[in-house]
Design a protein around this motif. Structure first.
Motif, PDB file in Angstrom:
ATOM      1  N   ASN A   1       0.829  -1.186  -0.055  1.00 36.13           N
ATOM      2  CA  ASN A   1      -0.109  -0.164   0.018  1.00 36.13           C
ATOM      3  C   ASN A   1       0.901   1.512   0.019  1.00 36.13           C
ATOM      4  O   ASN A   1       0.368   2.301   0.067  1.00 36.13           O
ATOM      5  CB  ASN A   1      -0.989   0.077   1.273  1.00 36.13           C
ATOM      6  CG  ASN A   1      -2.107  -0.961   0.888  1.00 36.13           C
ATOM      7  OD1 ASN A   1      -2.457  -1.584   0.096  1.00 36.13           O
ATOM      8  ND2 ASN A   1      -2.885  -1.128   2.167  1.00 36.13           N
ATOM      9  N   GLY A   2       2.167   1.134  -0.196  1.00 33.89           N
ATOM     10  CA  GLY A   2       3.008   2.308  -0.344  1.00 33.89           C
ATOM     11  C   GLY A   2       3.066   3.100   1.080  1.00 33.89           C
ATOM     12  O   GLY A   2       3.673   4.284   1.150  1.00 33.89           O
ATOM     13  N   ILE A   3       2.905   2.415   2.218  1.00 34.29           N
ATOM     14  CA  ILE A   3       3.144   2.983   3.618  1.00 34.29           C
ATOM     15  C   ILE A   3       4.446   3.201   4.017  1.00 34.29           C
ATOM     16  O   ILE A   3       5.366   2.565   3.563  1.00 34.29           O
ATOM     17  CB  ILE A   3       2.550   2.281   4.618  1.00 34.29           C
ATOM     18  CG1 ILE A   3       3.058   1.050   4.952  1.00 34.29           C
ATOM     19  CG2 ILE A   3       0.943   1.909   4.186  1.00 34.29           C
ATOM     20  CD1 ILE A   3       2.543   0.242   6.165  1.00 34.29           C
TER      21      ILE A   3
ATOM     22  N   ALA B   1      -2.976  -9.279   0.842  1.00 41.43           N
ATOM     23  CA  ALA B   1      -1.869  -8.354   1.749  1.00 41.43           C
ATOM     24  C   ALA B   1      -2.337  -7.075   2.043  1.00 41.43           C
ATOM     25  O   ALA B   1      -2.144  -6.344   2.830  1.00 41.43           O
ATOM     26  CB  ALA B   1      -0.566  -8.463   0.887  1.00 41.43           C
ATOM     27  N   SER B   2      -2.695  -6.302   1.055  1.00 44.91           N
ATOM     28  CA  SER B   2      -3.138  -4.816   0.983  1.00 44.91           C
ATOM     29  C   SER B   2      -4.412  -4.802   2.187  1.00 44.91           C
ATOM     30  O   SER B   2      -4.445  -3.815   2.808  1.00 44.91           O
ATOM     31  CB  SER B   2      -3.875  -4.393  -0.413  1.00 44.91           C
ATOM     32  OG  SER B   2      -4.431  -3.319  -0.153  1.00 44.91           O
ATOM     33  N   ARG B   3      -5.399  -5.839   2.030  1.00 49.50           N
ATOM     34  CA  ARG B   3      -6.678  -5.693   2.942  1.00 49.50           C
ATOM     35  C   ARG B   3      -6.114  -6.083   4.236  1.00 49.50           C
ATOM     36  O   ARG B   3      -6.630  -5.382   5.358  1.00 49.50           O
ATOM     37  CB  ARG B   3      -7.638  -6.630   2.504  1.00 49.50           C
ATOM     38  CG  ARG B   3      -8.059  -6.179   1.151  1.00 49.50           C
ATOM     39  CD  ARG B   3      -9.491  -6.952   0.719  1.00 49.50           C
ATOM     40  NE  ARG B   3     -10.012  -6.376  -0.914  1.00 49.50           N
ATOM     41  CZ  ARG B   3     -10.920  -6.919  -1.182  1.00 49.50           C
ATOM     42  NH1 ARG B   3     -11.246  -8.015  -1.006  1.00 49.50           N
ATOM     43  NH2 ARG B   3     -11.414  -6.400  -2.218  1.00 49.50           N
TER      44      ARG B   3
ATOM     45  N   THR C   1      -6.332   1.855   8.217  1.00 51.23           N
ATOM     46  CA  THR C   1      -6.336   2.882   7.292  1.00 51.23           C
ATOM     47  C   THR C   1      -6.870   2.178   6.117  1.00 51.23           C
ATOM     48  O   THR C   1      -6.262   1.464   5.363  1.00 51.23           O
ATOM     49  CB  THR C   1      -4.706   3.170   7.115  1.00 51.23           C
ATOM     50  OG1 THR C   1      -4.376   3.722   8.259  1.00 51.23           O
ATOM     51  CG2 THR C   1      -4.754   4.202   5.993  1.00 51.23           C
ATOM     52  N   PRO C   2      -8.164   2.725   5.461  1.00 50.16           N
ATOM     53  CA  PRO C   2      -8.563   2.270   4.248  1.00 50.16           C
ATOM     54  C   PRO C   2      -7.769   2.564   3.252  1.00 50.16           C
ATOM     55  O   PRO C   2      -6.806   3.673   3.192  1.00 50.16           O
ATOM     56  CB  PRO C   2      -9.958   2.958   4.158  1.00 50.16           C
ATOM     57  CG  PRO C   2      -9.799   4.287   5.148  1.00 50.16           C
ATOM     58  CD  PRO C   2      -8.874   3.904   6.100  1.00 50.16           C
ATOM     59  N   VAL C   3      -8.046   1.840   2.101  1.00 51.11           N
ATOM     60  CA  VAL C   3      -7.171   2.095   0.901  1.00 51.11           C
ATOM     61  C   VAL C   3      -8.126   2.938   0.058  1.00 51.11           C
ATOM     62  O   VAL C   3      -9.373   2.483  -0.205  1.00 51.11           O
ATOM     63  CB  VAL C   3      -6.736   0.509   0.193  1.00 51.11           C
ATOM     64  CG1 VAL C   3      -6.295   0.894  -1.311  1.00 51.11           C
ATOM     65  CG2 VAL C   3      -5.840  -0.119   1.052  1.00 51.11           C
ATOM     66  N   VAL C   4      -7.590   4.032  -0.623  1.00 51.39           N
ATOM     67  CA  VAL C   4      -8.456   4.783  -1.419  1.00 51.39           C
ATOM     68  C   VAL C   4      -9.124   3.877  -2.759  1.00 51.39           C
ATOM     69  O   VAL C   4      -8.211   3.288  -3.145  1.00 51.39           O
ATOM     70  CB  VAL C   4      -7.647   6.049  -1.885  1.00 51.39           C
ATOM     71  CG1 VAL C   4      -7.468   7.020  -0.800  1.00 51.39           C
ATOM     72  CG2 VAL C   4      -6.391   5.755  -2.710  1.00 51.39           C
TER      73      VAL C   4
ATOM     74  N   VAL D   1      -4.657  -2.520  -6.230  1.00 51.59           N
ATOM     75  CA  VAL D   1      -5.228  -3.191  -5.365  1.00 51.59           C
ATOM     76  C   VAL D   1      -6.698  -2.220  -4.887  1.00 51.59           C
ATOM     77  O   VAL D   1      -7.293  -2.770  -3.873  1.00 51.59           O
ATOM     78  CB  VAL D   1      -4.620  -3.352  -4.011  1.00 51.59           C
ATOM     79  CG1 VAL D   1      -3.440  -4.487  -4.172  1.00 51.59           C
ATOM     80  CG2 VAL D   1      -3.964  -1.981  -3.523  1.00 51.59           C
ATOM     81  N   GLY D   2      -6.947  -1.106  -5.321  1.00 53.21           N
ATOM     82  CA  GLY D   2      -8.036  -0.299  -4.898  1.00 53.21           C
ATOM     83  C   GLY D   2      -9.224  -0.836  -5.586  1.00 53.21           C
ATOM     84  O   GLY D   2      -9.197  -1.645  -6.558  1.00 53.21           O
ATOM     85  N   LEU D   3     -10.397  -0.583  -4.884  1.00 51.89           N
ATOM     86  CA  LEU D   3     -11.688  -0.984  -5.449  1.00 51.89           C
ATOM     87  C   LEU D   3     -12.047  -0.644  -6.740  1.00 51.89           C
ATOM     88  O   LEU D   3     -12.607  -1.477  -7.688  1.00 51.89           O
ATOM     89  CB  LEU D   3     -13.038  -0.726  -4.465  1.00 51.89           C
ATOM     90  CG  LEU D   3     -12.811  -1.289  -3.131  1.00 51.89           C
ATOM     91  CD1 LEU D   3     -13.975  -0.687  -2.340  1.00 51.89           C
ATOM     92  CD2 LEU D   3     -13.307  -2.782  -3.344  1.00 51.89           C
ATOM     93  N   ASN D   4     -11.387   0.495  -7.394  1.00 53.96           N
ATOM     94  CA  ASN D   4     -11.725   0.750  -8.702  1.00 53.96           C
ATOM     95  C   ASN D   4     -10.853   0.507  -9.573  1.00 53.96           C
ATOM     96  O   ASN D   4     -10.992   0.573 -10.884  1.00 53.96           O
ATOM     97  CB  ASN D   4     -11.718   2.347  -8.759  1.00 53.96           C
ATOM     98  CG  ASN D   4     -13.192   2.807  -8.109  1.00 53.96           C
ATOM     99  OD1 ASN D   4     -13.988   2.406  -7.724  1.00 53.96           O
ATOM    100  ND2 ASN D   4     -13.404   4.325  -8.286  1.00 53.96           N
TER     101      ASN D   4
END
Length: 409
Positions: A241-243, A280-282, A290-293, A299-302
Motif C-alpha cells: 500500500n506504499g506506507i 496483503a493490502s486488505r 487505514t482504508p485504501v483509496v 489493489v484499490g476497489l476501482n
C-alpha cells in the motif's frame, strides 16, 4: 555468497523484492503494529513470496527487538532483516533479534549527503567513510548478508557516493542500497546515478547487488524504482500500500505488477506470487485501520471497476480494451461493473440478465430511463435497487410497441 547474491548471479533478470512494510512502513505516524500484527503480516508476506522481509529496527526499542524475534521464530521462507545504525550496539541488537533464523541480514544505514553530515552527524567525509567501513566489517563477523545504505544518497556528491559504496563493499557489504530518502529524485536522474555507480563499483566488486529504496514525496517513488531497475539495480524495496515515512515508500504491488505487465520493456521478473497482493493490502489496511483509496493502483476497489457506458460496452466485447491486467492475477475475483449515471443500456441489460431478470424492448427502454433518473439522484445503483426499478418499470405494452422497441435496438 549468500542466498540473495546467489539468486541474482544465477539469474541476472531476476529482481529481488525487499519488503519494508514492517519497518519503514510501520515507523511512520499512524501505522504502528503490535508484535502479533507483525507476525500476521509477515506470514502473508511469506505466502506472497517476497525475498527479503525487513522485520523491524531491533535497536529502536526492546519491544521492536522482541517483535523481530517473534517474526523470525514464527514465520519461515523469506530472508529476515533488521535495520541498524552504523554502531556495534545496533548491530548486536539486530543479531540478537535475528538469531532464530539462518536466513538473516543486517541492514546498516549512515547519512552521506552534505546536509546529513553537517546537520545530523556533525562528521567529516573521512569520519563517515571510517564509520561505514568499521560498521560493515563488524557486521560481517556476525552476518553473511550485510546491506549498506548511504542515507540521502541522491543528494550526496556523486564522487563521494561512489567512494562510500566502494568502502562498504570492500568491508563486506553484499548489497548496496541507494536510497532516495527524501523522495527528491526524478526517473531520468536516478537512472543515471545507478548506471554510473554500477559501472564504477562493479569494476572491483562484480558480485555486489544494487538496490533501490525510493520515497514518494514528489509522487515518483514507483517510477524512480523502475528507472533504477532498468539501469541495473537487481533489488527493489517497497511497502504494501506504499506506507512509510511522510508520503510513503514505493508501493510494492505497483512495482511487481509493472515489471510483470511490461515485461516487453523490462525483460525482468520477480518471484512474487501476485495473486495474494489484494489479500496483503486488505490485511494491512485492517491492521493499521487505514482504508485504501478506491483509485489506488492494483489493489484499490476501482482498479478493475467500470462505470462509463463506453468502457462497459468495450469490456463486454473484449476485456483487453480497458484492462491491461487480469483482476484474478492480483487476487480480485473478477471485473466489477459499477452501475451509475455514466453506465449505458448494454451494462444495465447485462446486469439484469445476471440477476435473473432479463429485459429488452420497451421494458428495457422504460427501465433504463428510470435507472438514469435514479442514478442522477444517488450515484451508484445497487442490485436491490435495480431490481426495484425493473419491477416498477414493467410496461403493459402492445406487441406492436414491443416489436418497434426491439428492432430499434
Amino acid at each position: 555468497m549468500n542466498r540473495i547474491a546467489s539468486a541474482v548471479a544465477a539469474d541476472p533478470n531476476r529482481v529481488i523484492v525487499f519488503d519494508t512494510t514492517l519497518r519503514d512502513g510501520e515507523q511512520a505516524p499512524g501505522f504502528s503494529m503490535s508484535p502479533d500484527d507483525k507476525v500476521r503480516m509477515a506470514r502473508l508476506l511469506a505466502v506472497l513470496k517476497v525475498d527479503v522481509v525487513e522485520a523491524g529496527f531491533a535497536a529502536a526499542s526492546p519491544g521492536d527487538e522482541e517483535a523481530v524475534r517473534r517474526v523470525v521464530g514464527e514465520v519461515e521462507g523469506p530472508v529476515f532483516c533488521s535495520l541498524a545504525r552504523a554502531t556495534e550496539a545496533d548491530i548486536d541488537a539486530a543479531y540478537r533479534a535475528l538469531r532464530g533464523t539462518e536466513e538473516r541480514r543486517c541492514h546498516i544505514f549512515l547519512g552521506s549527503s552534505p546536509i546529513h553530515r553537517s546537520a545530523k552527524l556533525k562528521m567529516s567525509k573521512a569520519e563517515v567513510l571510517a564509520a561505514a567501513e568499521r560498521s560493515v566489517a563488524y557486521a560481517r563477523t556476525r552476518f553473511d548478508d550485510v546491506e549498506f545504505s548511504p542515507e540521502d544518497a541522491i543528494r550526496t556528491e556523486p564522487e563521494f557516493l561512489a567512494e562510500i559504496c566502494e568502502v562498504a563493499a570492500a568491508a563486506g557489504a553484499t548489497t548496496l542500497n541507494i536510497p532516495d530518502t527524501v523522495g527528491y529524485s526524478t526517473p531520468g536522474e536516478i537512472g543515471d546515478i545507478f548506471r554510473n555507480l554500477i559501472s564504477t563499483v562493479r569494476v572491483r566488486f562484480p558480485d555486489v547487488v544494487f538496490s533501490a529504496h525510493c520515497h514518494d514525496d514528489l509522487g515518483m517513488a514507483v517510477a524512480n524504482s523502475l528507472s533504477a531497475v532498468e539501469a541495473g539495480a537487481r533489488q527493489v524495496e517497497g511497502a504494501i500500500n506504499g506506507i512509510g515515512e511522510r508520503a510513503g515508500n514505493a508501493s510494492l504491488e505497483e512495482i511487481v505488477m509493472a515489471i510483470r505487465t511490461r515485461s516487453d520493456r523490462y525483460g525482468l521478473h520477480t518471484g512474487v506470487d501476485a495473486t495474494h497482493l489484494v489479500r496483503a493490502s486488505r490485511l494491512l489496511s485492517e491492521i493499521t485501520h487505514t482504508p485504501v483509496v478506491r483509485n489506488k493502483a492494483i489493489v484499490g476497489l476501482n482498479a478493475f471497476a467500470h462505470e462509463a457506458g463506453i468502457h462497459q460496452h468495450g469490456m463486454m466485447a473484449d476485456p483487453s480494451t480497458y484492462e491491461i491486467m487480469r483482476p484474478q492475477d492480483v487476487g480480485f475475483e473478477g471485473t466489477w461493473f459499477v452501475l451509475g449515471k455514466h453506465s449505458g443500456r448494454h451494462a444495465v441489460a447485462k446486469r439484469a440478465e445476471t440477476l435473473g431478470q432479463p429485459i429488452s424492448g420497451l421494458h428495457l427502454a422504460t427501465a433504463f430511463a428510470g435507472f438514469k433518473t435514479r442514478a442522477d439522484e444517488v450515484g451508484e445503483i445497487s442490485d436491490q435497487e435495480l431490481l426495484a426499478i425493473i419491477e416498477a418499470s414493467r410496461p403493459a405494452a402492445t406487441p406492436r410497441q414491443e416489436y418497434a422497441y426491439a428492432t430499434a435496438g
